[in-house]
Design a protein around this motif. Sequence first.
Motif: not given
Length: 215
Positions: A35-61
């Motif tokens: 895989g390429t560095r760009e592939d890795y960056i693409a994965l990190v970018a998707q993690h950002y959105f997922i963890y933004e939601a998960l950690e916002a949910a953690a604050a609610r709970f």
Amino acid sequence: MSVIPFSQALRERTWSSHGDSEGASFMKDLMTGAGTREDYIALVAQHYFIYEALEAAAARFAGDPVASAFISPQLTRMPALEQDLEFLLGADWRSAISPLPTTVRYVQRIDEVAAEGWAGGFIAHHYTRYMGDLSGGQAIGRLMQRHFGFETNGVGFYLFDQIASPKEFKETYREQLDAVEWSPEERERVIDEVIVAYRFNTELFIDLSAAKAAA
């Protein structure tokens, strides 16, 4: 007849989902150095959105009598993700990333669980992400350092520097799962939601592969 601890039942019932990935080639390429560095960056970018939601949910709970036991600042990933993306993409990283279709659905599901106030559903997503990060995620981080010459910048997401022993942390987490007094029906709902979370992960890798092919 002895009752199987819930954490054991959860692992056994979801085990086949772990490697169930048509999109596994994306991660296999990253792990093997194909895989390429760009592939890795693409994965990190998707993690950002997922963890933004998960950690916002953690604050609610945070005040929930069941879910709050699982929420720990030691697990928080958002500051590390933001630092990783700034290192990888520069100061304007926010304008450079967008969620893939599976990520949009994944975030919607986490938001739904939070809006319902369903502690079991939140714990299912929390367990799937963070226990994975403390397990296979550690190997991924080391491989990304090796393949792309990273030290700590760029892989902060995988560095749990506030957790001295991931193994002990995971054992305590499983003990907490076993201690929750869920009904058999609720346990089934939680297991089903973990399977849903794994399915989102599988479909995300497929999306990442498709986006790479289209590019």
